[in-house]
Write an enzyme that holds these catalytic residues in place. Structure first.
Site, mmCIF file in Angstrom:
data_model
loop_
_atom_site.group_PDB
_atom_site.id
_atom_site.type_symbol
_atom_site.label_atom_id
_atom_site.label_comp_id
_atom_site.label_asym_id
_atom_site.label_seq_id
_atom_site.Cartn_x
_atom_site.Cartn_y
_atom_site.Cartn_z
ATOM 1 N N LYS A 25 0.828 -1.217 0.000
ATOM 2 C CA LYS A 25 0.000 0.000 0.000
ATOM 3 C C LYS A 25 0.859 1.262 0.000
ATOM 4 C CE LYS A 25 -2.964 0.730 3.526
ATOM 5 N NZ LYS A 25 -2.842 2.014 4.246
ATOM 6 N N ARG A 126 -8.462 12.259 12.763
ATOM 7 C CA ARG A 126 -7.011 12.100 12.934
ATOM 8 C C ARG A 126 -6.269 13.434 12.904
ATOM 9 N NH1 ARG A 126 -5.404 6.964 9.356
ATOM 10 N NH2 ARG A 126 -3.427 7.210 10.484
ATOM 11 N N GLN A 173 4.653 9.225 7.349
ATOM 12 C CA GLN A 173 3.741 10.122 6.623
ATOM 13 C C GLN A 173 4.184 11.573 6.774
ATOM 14 O OE1 GLN A 173 -0.161 9.141 8.118
ATOM 15 N NE2 GLN A 173 -0.159 7.130 7.136
ATOM 16 N N ASP A 323 1.927 -1.195 11.968
ATOM 17 C CA ASP A 323 0.608 -1.638 11.493
ATOM 18 C C ASP A 323 0.291 -3.088 11.877
ATOM 19 O OD1 ASP A 323 0.138 0.833 10.413
ATOM 20 O OD2 ASP A 323 0.823 0.301 8.403
ATOM 21 N N LYS A 350 -4.193 5.802 14.772
ATOM 22 C CA LYS A 350 -4.451 5.149 13.482
ATOM 23 C C LYS A 350 -5.923 5.245 13.082
ATOM 24 C CE LYS A 350 -0.200 4.183 13.054
ATOM 25 N NZ LYS A 350 0.583 4.968 12.105
#
Ligand code: S3P
Length: 440
Positions: A25, A126, A173, A323, A350
């Site tokens: 991903k 978030r 990120q 994750d 998350k």
């Protein structure tokens, strides 16, 4: 059709299978964004066709980039670094994807029109302040809901200034968003980043973009300058270790079984789960190790394991397995002794508050655990057999909660009613199909 998935039967032991899981991903989203900035046609094979990646494709299309989506490949016709068309009053929807929502902001810091970014219910809860703060220092204007959340408005500037940025959370990120912004900015942007997945850096290097990297034990020092151009590039996306992990854990908790998962990205910044499981006594081997365009790839072989040991998990492994913790907690539930995990507050940031949910699922399973805002202690029970009915719902449709619960049901028994089956489309639409293949 009902969106509830019921599991009443444990997985059959004695399987010995070879499977392939979908494309990674993180790499799929990065390929879409970089190909949209390249000049000319780029092609990807094994691109993950999940909702997060489709949302990425929709966003670049809205910015005027042509995309050809075929069954076996995807082609993007990039128009160069300044090829985005910023129409008046556009809204871009990042849906459920934190990666997309945060990375795209780095690319919009030179927009000449105000752009609205929205997301679904989970993404709207978030933290976007973590990227808005450093992006404002480049000169872009960002207006967030409640100073922290989506929807947000971003208005770029042509007068960008390079920044010095200290990324302390271990968030790829945040780091990647600033790397993208640095690509657009004259001068040298300097990033000191706590270790996190480094796919963006590896792709920049492969594309010969002006990046320099100095890796120390805990931090990376990265310098990035304005790119002149990105050449179009083809990429065969390797399989996602986060998706592979569901079946790795299923197999290691299923005695007398074994599984090979082909062509998985084993980038060292992603293999925390493998290191942790090996420390707990699981037999895992990487076969056919090879390098593909800067990324390490291998076939993963895993065997059903007896006598699992508890772990006092070093927090230096947190970012590289961020994750996978819901799955790691299941292994700890079956291990002998008390396992402890710390410095995990990021897990509650998350798609759902996953540390809380991890504890909640363990409670439903009858596994004693002590949870705080950033840690959990799990009291393992090697003889755990669940007999009761367990309902998993109202979890903000977090794909990893659905899939981890399915693995728990297949390993420990009981009757599980898992709501929001469609959540798998976020990252792994083939999940149930591969699960059936393993059990055939
Ligand atoms: C990702 C980074 C991680 C991870 C997410 C994908 C990426 O998030 O949880 O699933 O592709 O950069 P953070 O950067 O917030 O830790």
């Amino acid at each position: 059709m009902s969106d509830i998935f019921v599991i009443k039967k444990k997985v059959n032991s004695f399987y010995n299978k070879i499977v392939r899981v979908s494309g990674d991903k993180s790499l799929s989203i990065r390929w879409v964004l970089l190909a949209s900035l390249a000049k000319g046609k780029s092609r990807a094979l094994n691109l993950l066709y999940s909702d997060d990646v489709k949302a990425s494709i929709n966003i670049i299309k809205k910015l005027g980039i042509k995309v050809k989506l075929k069954k076996d490949f995807c082609e993007i016709y990039g128009k160069g670094l300044n090829g985005y068309k910023y129409k008046k009053n556009i809204t871009l929807n990042a849906q459920n994807s934190g990666t997309l929502g945060r990375l795209i902001l780095g690319l919009l810091i030179n927009s000449d029109k105000k752009i609205k970014i929205i997301g679904d219910k989970s993404l709207s809860k978030r933290d976007f302040k973590r990227v808005a703060d450093p992006l404002r220092k480049f000169g872009a204007k960002l207006k967030l809901t409640n100073n922290k959340n989506l929807p947000l408005d971003i208005l770029g500037t042509k007068n960008l200034k390079p920044i010095k940025y200290y990324e302390k959370r271990g968030s790829a990120q945040c780091k990647s968003s600033i790397l993208f912004a640095g690509l657009r900015t004259e001068g040298t942007t300097i990033i000191k980043a706590k270790k996190s997945r480094d796919h963006t850096e590896l792709l920049f290097k492969y594309l010969k973009l002006p990046i320099s990297l100095l890796k120390t034990k805990n931090y990376d020092l990265i310098k990035i300058k304005k790119a002149k151009k990105i050449v179009s590039f083809n990429y065969h996306i390797p399989s996602d270790i986060s998706s592979a992990s569901f079946f790795i854990v299923l197999t290691c908790l299923t005695e007398n079984s074994s599984l090979t998962i082909k062509n998985v990205n084993i980038n060292p910044s992603r293999v925390g789960i493998i290191i942790i499981l090996k420390k707990m006594g699981v037999k895992i081997i990487f076969k056919n190790k090879r390098l593909y365009k800067g990324e390490l790839v291998a076939d993963i072989f895993v065997k059903g394991s007896k006598n699992l040991k508890s772990i006092n998990c070093p927090s230096s492994l947190n970012a590289s397995s961020i994750d996978e913790f819901l799955l790691i907690f299941l292994v700890a539930a079956k291990a002998k002794g008390i396992s402890s995990f710390k410095d995990l507050s990021e897990l509650n940031q998350k798609e759902s508050p996953r540390l809380k949910w991890g504890s909640r699922i363990l409670n439903l399973m009858g596994i004693k655990n002590i949870v705080t805002d950033s840690s959990i202690k799990i009291f393992g029970n090697p003889n755990l057999k669940i007999k009761k009915k367990i309902i998993i719902k109202n979890y903000l449709k977090d794909h990893r909660i659905f899939m981890s619960s399915a693995i728990a049901a297949l390993v420990f028994g009981g009757e599980w009613h898992l709501h929001n089956k469609k959540s798998i489309n976020t990252s792994f639409p083939n999940f149930l199909k591969i699960l059936r293949e393993i059990q055939e």
